[in-house]
Design a protein around this motif. Structure first.
Motif, short mmCIF file in Angstrom:
data_model
loop_
_atom_site.label_atom_id
_atom_site.label_comp_id
_atom_site.label_asym_id
_atom_site.label_seq_id
_atom_site.Cartn_x
_atom_site.Cartn_y
_atom_site.Cartn_z
N PRO A 166 28.62 20.69 25.47
CA PRO A 166 28.05 19.48 26.07
C PRO A 166 27.56 18.46 25.04
O PRO A 166 27.70 17.26 25.23
CB PRO A 166 26.89 19.98 26.92
N THR A 167 26.99 18.94 23.93
CA THR A 167 26.48 18.01 22.92
C THR A 167 27.62 17.20 22.31
O THR A 167 27.51 15.99 22.13
CB THR A 167 25.71 18.76 21.82
N GLY A 168 28.75 17.86 22.03
CA GLY A 168 29.91 17.15 21.47
C GLY A 168 30.49 16.15 22.45
O GLY A 168 30.85 15.03 22.07
N LEU B 252 25.09 11.68 11.79
CA LEU B 252 24.45 11.34 13.06
C LEU B 252 23.38 10.26 12.88
O LEU B 252 23.28 9.33 13.68
CB LEU B 252 23.81 12.58 13.69
N SER B 253 22.59 10.40 11.83
CA SER B 253 21.53 9.44 11.55
C SER B 253 22.10 8.04 11.29
O SER B 253 21.59 7.05 11.82
CB SER B 253 20.71 9.93 10.35
N ARG B 254 23.15 7.95 10.51
CA ARG B 254 23.77 6.64 10.21
C ARG B 254 24.42 6.05 11.45
O ARG B 254 24.33 4.85 11.70
CB ARG B 254 24.77 6.77 9.06
N ALA B 255 25.06 6.90 12.27
CA ALA B 255 25.69 6.40 13.51
C ALA B 255 24.63 5.88 14.47
O ALA B 255 24.77 4.80 15.05
CB ALA B 255 26.51 7.51 14.15
N GLU C 297 18.57 11.42 19.49
CA GLU C 297 18.49 12.07 20.81
C GLU C 297 19.32 11.33 21.84
O GLU C 297 20.01 11.94 22.65
CB GLU C 297 17.03 12.17 21.28
N GLU C 298 19.25 9.99 21.83
CA GLU C 298 20.03 9.21 22.78
C GLU C 298 21.52 9.32 22.47
O GLU C 298 22.35 9.33 23.38
CB GLU C 298 19.61 7.74 22.78
N LEU C 299 21.86 9.44 21.21
CA LEU C 299 23.26 9.53 20.82
C LEU C 299 23.89 10.85 21.26
O LEU C 299 25.04 10.87 21.70
CB LEU C 299 23.39 9.36 19.30
N ILE C 300 23.13 11.95 21.21
CA ILE C 300 23.73 13.25 21.54
C ILE C 300 23.33 13.76 22.93
O ILE C 300 23.87 14.74 23.41
CB ILE C 300 23.38 14.32 20.49
N GLY C 301 22.39 13.07 23.58
CA GLY C 301 21.92 13.51 24.89
C GLY C 301 22.88 13.14 26.00
O GLY C 301 23.87 12.44 25.79
N PRO C 302 22.58 13.59 27.21
CA PRO C 302 23.43 13.22 28.35
C PRO C 302 23.50 11.71 28.48
O PRO C 302 22.49 11.02 28.29
CB PRO C 302 22.70 13.84 29.55
N PRO C 303 24.68 11.16 28.77
CA PRO C 303 24.80 9.71 28.90
C PRO C 303 23.87 9.18 29.98
O PRO C 303 23.69 9.80 31.02
CB PRO C 303 26.27 9.49 29.31
N ARG C 304 23.26 8.04 29.67
CA ARG C 304 22.39 7.39 30.64
C ARG C 304 23.26 6.62 31.62
O ARG C 304 24.27 6.04 31.25
CB ARG C 304 21.45 6.43 29.94
#
Length: 184
Positions: A3-5, A52-55, A64-71
């Motif tokens: 799920p994270t990917g 991840l930090s640069r992205a 957290e927002e980048l890898i979390g469930p889409p809003r």
């Protein structure tokens, strides 16, 4: 794919597209090679924390927002869940169910012949009143204005003011926007 990917792939693509940028432009902004960015969006990547930090920084979001469930792009607020306040002979209902700092937008419904005494706000506050239906008299600092549908009045909200529905048979509807002065 875990799920994270899949979250990372969907969020990176959605956030990039929302900004109207190409993968190459995002790669340049983030300092990540374009093939690596493409891997992030395809879900094939196993990025380092540095990537991840640069992205996330390039997209102006947290990791957290980048890898979390889409809003979701939208949220429904059923009318029954929006709190209406009753003050004197008026009902005030927020038009925006989520707070915006320094701004309050409400639907004001004055009962037939009803009055509402406004509460003076912090110094520098501005108020905007637009009449949707009915006739409303606004009194502020001793001055009087009679407003009809479509009329708008801008006035200082840091002074005494009052609203009066001039029609004794029908409610008057107005939109009130209060722009609070910055306290910093």
């Amino acid at each position: 794919m875990d799920p994270t990917g899949s979250n990372l792939a969907a969020n990176a693509r959605r956030l990039r597209e929302a900004r109207g940028l190409s993968q190459q432009q995002m790669a340049t902004l983030s300092g990540i090679p374009r093939p690596t960015w493409a891997s992030l969006e395809s879900g094939d990547a196993n990025p380092t924390l540095s990537v991840l930090s640069r992205a996330a920084a390039a997209l102006s979001v947290s990791i957290e927002e980048l890898i979390g469930p889409p809003r979701t792009a939208a949220r429904l607020f059923p009318a029954a869940e929006v709190r209406t306040r009753k003050r004197q002979s008026a009902r005030l209902r927020p038009l925006l169910p989520e707070a915006i700092a320094g701004l309050e937008i409400s639907r004001l419904e004055l009962e037939p012949g009803g009055h509402l005494n406004g509460i003076p706000h912090t110094p520098g506050t501005r108020e905007y009143l637009t009449i949707e239906s009915g006739r409303v008299e606004l009194v502020a600092s001793g001055e009087r204005w009679q407003l009809e549908p479509g009329d708008s009045l801008v006035f200082r909200g840091d002074q005494r003011h009052a609203y009066h529905n001039l029609d004794s048979t029908r409610p008057a509807i107005a939109i009130s926007v209060v722009c609070f002065a910055s306290t910093s």
